[in-house]
Design a protein around this motif. Structure first.
Motif, PDB file in Angstrom:
ATOM      1  N   HIS A 171      31.981  30.557  -0.258  1.00  0.00           N
ATOM      2  CA  HIS A 171      32.503  31.526  -1.406  1.00  0.00           C
ATOM      3  C   HIS A 171      33.555  32.411  -0.938  1.00  0.00           C
ATOM      4  CE1 HIS A 171      29.868  30.692  -5.031  1.00  0.00           C
ATOM      5  NE2 HIS A 171      28.849  30.914  -4.211  1.00  0.00           N
ATOM      6  N   ASN A 172      33.480  32.754   0.241  1.00  0.00           N
ATOM      7  CA  ASN A 172      34.456  33.755   0.594  1.00  0.00           C
ATOM      8  C   ASN A 172      35.884  33.095   0.782  1.00  0.00           C
ATOM      9  OD1 ASN A 172      32.913  36.006   1.104  1.00  0.00           O
ATOM     10  ND2 ASN A 172      32.527  35.396   3.305  1.00  0.00           N
ATOM     11  N   VAL A 173      35.817  31.697   1.007  1.00  0.00           N
ATOM     12  CA  VAL A 173      36.853  30.977   0.954  1.00  0.00           C
ATOM     13  C   VAL A 173      37.549  30.596  -0.172  1.00  0.00           C
ATOM     14  CG1 VAL A 173      38.449  28.992   1.876  1.00  0.00           C
ATOM     15  CG2 VAL A 173      36.428  30.243   3.485  1.00  0.00           C
ATOM     16  N   ALA A 174      36.660  29.868  -1.200  1.00  0.00           N
ATOM     17  CA  ALA A 174      37.103  29.372  -2.384  1.00  0.00           C
ATOM     18  C   ALA A 174      36.953  30.451  -3.637  1.00  0.00           C
ATOM     19  CB  ALA A 174      36.208  28.313  -2.743  1.00  0.00           C
ATOM     20  N   ASP A 175      36.480  31.604  -3.659  1.00  0.00           N
ATOM     21  CA  ASP A 175      36.285  32.453  -4.895  1.00  0.00           C
ATOM     22  C   ASP A 175      37.631  33.135  -5.103  1.00  0.00           C
ATOM     23  OD1 ASP A 175      33.817  31.441  -5.249  1.00  0.00           O
ATOM     24  OD2 ASP A 175      32.731  33.350  -4.844  1.00  0.00           O
ATOM     25  N   PRO A 176      38.396  33.538  -4.177  1.00  0.00           N
ATOM     26  CA  PRO A 176      39.397  34.589  -4.452  1.00  0.00           C
ATOM     27  C   PRO A 176      40.585  33.950  -5.147  1.00  0.00           C
ATOM     28  CG  PRO A 176      38.832  35.074  -2.328  1.00  0.00           C
ATOM     29  CD  PRO A 176      38.076  33.902  -2.729  1.00  0.00           C
ATOM     30  N   GLN A 177      41.078  34.352  -6.338  1.00  0.00           N
ATOM     31  CA  GLN A 177      42.014  33.689  -7.362  1.00  0.00           C
ATOM     32  C   GLN A 177      43.371  33.607  -6.475  1.00  0.00           C
ATOM     33  OE1 GLN A 177      42.442  34.995 -11.137  1.00  0.00           O
ATOM     34  NE2 GLN A 177      40.043  34.769 -11.532  1.00  0.00           N
ATOM     35  N   ASN A 178      43.726  34.341  -5.528  1.00  0.00           N
ATOM     36  CA  ASN A 178      44.978  34.121  -4.616  1.00  0.00           C
ATOM     37  C   ASN A 178      44.801  33.575  -3.606  1.00  0.00           C
ATOM     38  OD1 ASN A 178      43.397  35.888  -3.192  1.00  0.00           O
ATOM     39  ND2 ASN A 178      44.871  37.252  -2.551  1.00  0.00           N
ATOM     40  N   SER A 179      43.597  32.896  -3.510  1.00  0.00           N
ATOM     41  CA  SER A 179      43.382  31.740  -2.293  1.00  0.00           C
ATOM     42  C   SER A 179      43.974  30.391  -2.458  1.00  0.00           C
ATOM     43  CB  SER A 179      41.776  31.614  -1.943  1.00  0.00           C
ATOM     44  OG  SER A 179      41.640  30.598  -0.817  1.00  0.00           O
ATOM     45  N   LYS A 180      44.621  29.738  -1.647  1.00  0.00           N
ATOM     46  CA  LYS A 180      45.162  28.491  -1.901  1.00  0.00           C
ATOM     47  C   LYS A 180      44.068  27.386  -2.161  1.00  0.00           C
ATOM     48  CE  LYS A 180      46.219  27.314   2.996  1.00  0.00           C
ATOM     49  NZ  LYS A 180      47.379  26.908   3.936  1.00  0.00           N
ATOM     50  N   TYR A 181      42.920  27.910  -1.704  1.00  0.00           N
ATOM     51  CA  TYR A 181      41.597  27.063  -1.902  1.00  0.00           C
ATOM     52  C   TYR A 181      40.951  27.254  -3.032  1.00  0.00           C
ATOM     53  CZ  TYR A 181      42.902  26.113   2.909  1.00  0.00           C
ATOM     54  OH  TYR A 181      43.755  25.710   4.116  1.00  0.00           O
ATOM     55  N   HIS A 182      41.410  28.214  -3.860  1.00  0.00           N
ATOM     56  CA  HIS A 182      40.682  28.423  -5.163  1.00  0.00           C
ATOM     57  C   HIS A 182      40.841  27.039  -5.989  1.00  0.00           C
ATOM     58  CE1 HIS A 182      38.908  30.948  -8.487  1.00  0.00           C
ATOM     59  NE2 HIS A 182      40.134  30.370  -9.214  1.00  0.00           N
ATOM     60  N   VAL A 183      41.233  26.235  -6.001  1.00  0.00           N
ATOM     61  CA  VAL A 183      41.584  24.946  -6.649  1.00  0.00           C
ATOM     62  C   VAL A 183      40.236  24.311  -6.524  1.00  0.00           C
ATOM     63  CG1 VAL A 183      42.335  23.548  -4.786  1.00  0.00           C
ATOM     64  CG2 VAL A 183      42.722  22.842  -7.077  1.00  0.00           C
ATOM     65  N   PHE A 184      39.396  24.446  -5.427  1.00  0.00           N
ATOM     66  CA  PHE A 184      38.188  23.918  -5.338  1.00  0.00           C
ATOM     67  C   PHE A 184      37.016  24.365  -6.315  1.00  0.00           C
ATOM     68  CE2 PHE A 184      40.012  22.981  -1.363  1.00  0.00           C
ATOM     69  CZ  PHE A 184      39.862  21.668  -1.126  1.00  0.00           C
ATOM     70  N   ASP A 185      37.175  25.726  -6.474  1.00  0.00           N
ATOM     71  CA  ASP A 185      36.407  26.180  -7.584  1.00  0.00           C
ATOM     72  C   ASP A 185      36.366  25.720  -8.960  1.00  0.00           C
ATOM     73  OD1 ASP A 185      34.543  27.967  -6.277  1.00  0.00           O
ATOM     74  OD2 ASP A 185      35.624  29.871  -6.978  1.00  0.00           O
ATOM     75  N   GLN A 186      38.041  25.650  -9.240  1.00  0.00           N
ATOM     76  CA  GLN A 186      38.521  25.001 -10.589  1.00  0.00           C
ATOM     77  C   GLN A 186      38.059  23.611 -10.819  1.00  0.00           C
ATOM     78  OE1 GLN A 186      42.397  25.718  -9.836  1.00  0.00           O
ATOM     79  NE2 GLN A 186      42.528  27.890 -10.673  1.00  0.00           N
TER      80      GLN A 186
ATOM     81  N   LEU B 186      35.525  21.954  -9.341  1.00  0.00           N
ATOM     82  CA  LEU B 186      33.991  21.887  -9.438  1.00  0.00           C
ATOM     83  C   LEU B 186      33.573  22.344 -10.909  1.00  0.00           C
ATOM     84  CD1 LEU B 186      32.807  23.341  -6.049  1.00  0.00           C
ATOM     85  CD2 LEU B 186      32.839  20.857  -6.863  1.00  0.00           C
ATOM     86  N   ALA B 187      34.021  23.539 -11.370  1.00  0.00           N
ATOM     87  CA  ALA B 187      33.971  24.090 -12.760  1.00  0.00           C
ATOM     88  C   ALA B 187      34.255  23.238 -13.878  1.00  0.00           C
ATOM     89  CB  ALA B 187      34.762  25.496 -12.921  1.00  0.00           C
ATOM     90  N   ASP B 188      35.453  22.235 -13.584  1.00  0.00           N
ATOM     91  CA  ASP B 188      35.637  21.197 -14.846  1.00  0.00           C
ATOM     92  C   ASP B 188      34.654  20.125 -14.965  1.00  0.00           C
ATOM     93  OD1 ASP B 188      38.095  22.618 -14.716  1.00  0.00           O
ATOM     94  OD2 ASP B 188      39.161  21.113 -13.662  1.00  0.00           O
ATOM     95  N   ILE B 189      33.791  19.983 -14.007  1.00  0.00           N
ATOM     96  CA  ILE B 189      32.626  18.919 -14.000  1.00  0.00           C
ATOM     97  C   ILE B 189      31.395  19.479 -14.099  1.00  0.00           C
ATOM     98  CG2 ILE B 189      33.970  17.256 -13.193  1.00  0.00           C
ATOM     99  CD1 ILE B 189      32.521  17.500 -10.542  1.00  0.00           C
ATOM    100  N   GLY B 190      31.278  21.070 -14.406  1.00  0.00           N
ATOM    101  CA  GLY B 190      29.961  21.686 -14.566  1.00  0.00           C
ATOM    102  C   GLY B 190      29.496  21.818 -13.154  1.00  0.00           C
ATOM    103  N   TRP B 191      30.270  21.714 -12.087  1.00  0.00           N
ATOM    104  CA  TRP B 191      29.622  21.969 -10.910  1.00  0.00           C
ATOM    105  C   TRP B 191      30.006  23.496 -10.224  1.00  0.00           C
ATOM    106  CZ3 TRP B 191      30.038  17.013  -7.492  1.00  0.00           C
ATOM    107  CH2 TRP B 191      29.377  15.904  -8.039  1.00  0.00           C
ATOM    108  N   ASN B 192      29.184  23.865  -9.166  1.00  0.00           N
ATOM    109  CA  ASN B 192      29.679  24.970  -8.506  1.00  0.00           C
ATOM    110  C   ASN B 192      29.048  24.916  -7.078  1.00  0.00           C
ATOM    111  OD1 ASN B 192      26.931  26.243  -8.438  1.00  0.00           O
ATOM    112  ND2 ASN B 192      27.329  26.581 -10.715  1.00  0.00           N
ATOM    113  N   ILE B 193      29.514  25.762  -6.262  1.00  0.00           N
ATOM    114  CA  ILE B 193      28.892  25.753  -4.673  1.00  0.00           C
ATOM    115  C   ILE B 193      27.557  25.947  -4.593  1.00  0.00           C
ATOM    116  CG2 ILE B 193      29.269  26.885  -2.492  1.00  0.00           C
ATOM    117  CD1 ILE B 193      32.060  27.787  -3.174  1.00  0.00           C
ATOM    118  N   ASP B 194      26.966  26.798  -5.458  1.00  0.00           N
ATOM    119  CA  ASP B 194      25.670  27.132  -5.227  1.00  0.00           C
ATOM    120  C   ASP B 194      24.902  25.812  -5.772  1.00  0.00           C
ATOM    121  OD1 ASP B 194      26.269  29.501  -4.473  1.00  0.00           O
ATOM    122  OD2 ASP B 194      25.341  30.532  -6.342  1.00  0.00           O
TER     123      ASP B 194
END
Length: 380
Positions: free
Chosen positions: A226-241, A243-251
């Motif tokens: 979460h610390n790496v993927a959650d911040p919207q200004n992170s270049k790795y925020h794309v992973f949150d997006q 996952l969300a597109d297919i109804g998934w999340n890190i948890d």
């Protein structure tokens, strides 16, 4: 105990994060599906892929293998047995259908829709997910370089279509690898901070139960990702997006892995084995000022007597803290080499040969299970 668990989790998540790399790391490139791995080497397979118009990614494969094996090499024989047992249990659970329920949580409506858009049914989607989970566990529970390389290549060949269906053609290996390395950096900061506060906390790492280790791993794995993927200004925020597109999340993904573990590793012995190997990989020592890694045999001469021995955590200045003095020492052959009772020195014996010296917590009856350091000594 809270502080002990926190550091233990940070060390262990580093390894768990690395074992997640193969799940998506080979999603790019055109992957032929007719290649038989058999006994072929990874190099031969890479050539086959390249000859058929794809990309071998051997450099990336080498990087991943090197990173994972940098701590898997610290497994002792009984820990390797635990990992092999978990791998066997997993294959059995696939065959008897026990694993089927573990895939239900990630078989979301969005996932089904993506498979249906490609002409597949809900049943096909579940079969594909179970297969990907199966091949991922083969990577997760590999304990030697050859097995790991074979499992990685097999995952790439067998699951490329599933990865593309889930995440799209624009999903690139370089970004995912960078994401995992960023997670590593986040964990390293936590490790350094906690050990600097209290260097003796490392002794508590080896005493936690299998269940305590597993529960702590899961919670801190979520936090690190979460610390790496959650911040919207992170270049790795794309992973949150993605996952969300297919109804998934890190948890959800971490909880799915927890469900699988409950089936194939109910005692959490394999999870503790991985954790202990990561802990050991953070230890280094000096003999008369020369730094050694515990995986590298120490060469002594019969005349070597009371050479100064100092242990430390990699990248941490522990000051005057004497880790070696807080451990008990056992040598397989005291005629070849021994360590002083207070851990301050090592000396060669009167006999040439090779012996193993093990350090563990004082008054700990489970020497092999909770060993912190294992040194191979060669006396010429």
């Amino acid at each position: 105990m809270k502080k002990i668990n926190k550091v233990l989790a940070s060390l262990a998540i580093a390894g768990m994060a690395l074992t997640m790399i193969p799940f998506n790391a080979f999603a790019e490139g055109l992957i032929p599906t007719g290649i038989s791995i058999g006994a072929a080497t990874v190099t031969q397979i890479s050539v086959q892929i390249a000859d058929q118009g794809g990309s071998s990614h051997t450099a990336t494969l080498d990087q991943i293998v090197t990173e994972i094996m940098s701590y898997r090499g610290y497994l002792n024989p009984s820990e390797k047995d635990s990992i092999n047992e978990a791998r066997t249990n997993f294959l059995t659970s696939v065959q008897d259908g026990t694993l089927s329920d573990s895939a239900d949580g990630i078989l979301t409506d969005q996932v089904v829709a993506r498979f249906q858009a490609s002409g597949f049914t809900r049943f096909d989607a579940k079969v594909a997910l179970i297969k990907a989970l199966r091949d991922f566990q083969a990577v997760r529970y590999s304990d030697d370089t050859a097995t790991l390389e074979s499992a990685l290549v097999n995952f790439k060949i067998e699951n490329e279509r599933t990865i593309r269906t889930l995440f799209g053609d624009d999903f690139k290996v370089e970004l995912f690898y960078g994401f995992m390395m960023a997670t590593q950096d986040e964990l390293q900061k936590e490790i350094k901070k906690e050990i600097k506060k209290n260097p003796s906390v490392i002794l508590g790492l080896v005493g936690s139960s299998n269940t305590e280790i597993k529960d702590t791993f899961v919670e801190w794995l979520k936090t690190a990702l979460h610390n790496v993927a959650d911040p919207q200004n992170s270049k790795y925020h794309v992973f949150d997006q993605k996952l969300a597109d297919i109804g998934w999340n890190i948890d959800l993904l971490v909880d799915t892995q927890r469900q699988i573990g409950a089936v194939i590793d109910p005692s959490n012995a394999a999870e503790k084995a991985v954790g202990m190997s990561i802990i050991r990989s953070q230890i280094q020592y000096k003999i008369n000022g020369t730094i050694y890694d515990p995986l590298t045999p120490v060469k002594l001469k019969k005349s070597d007597n009371k050479l100064k021995l100092v242990f430390s955590v990699k990248g941490i200045d522990t000051g005057a803290f004497n880790l070696a003095g807080l451990l008990a020492w056992k040598t397989d052959n005291s005629a070849i080499a021994t360590v002083a009772e207070d851990g301050s020195s090592i000396k060669a014996g009167t006999t040439k040969g090779t012996t193993v010296i093990t350090a563990y917590r004082i008054n700990d009856s489970q020497v092999e299970m909770n060993e912190l350091i294992r040194i191979t000594v060669v006396v010429n």
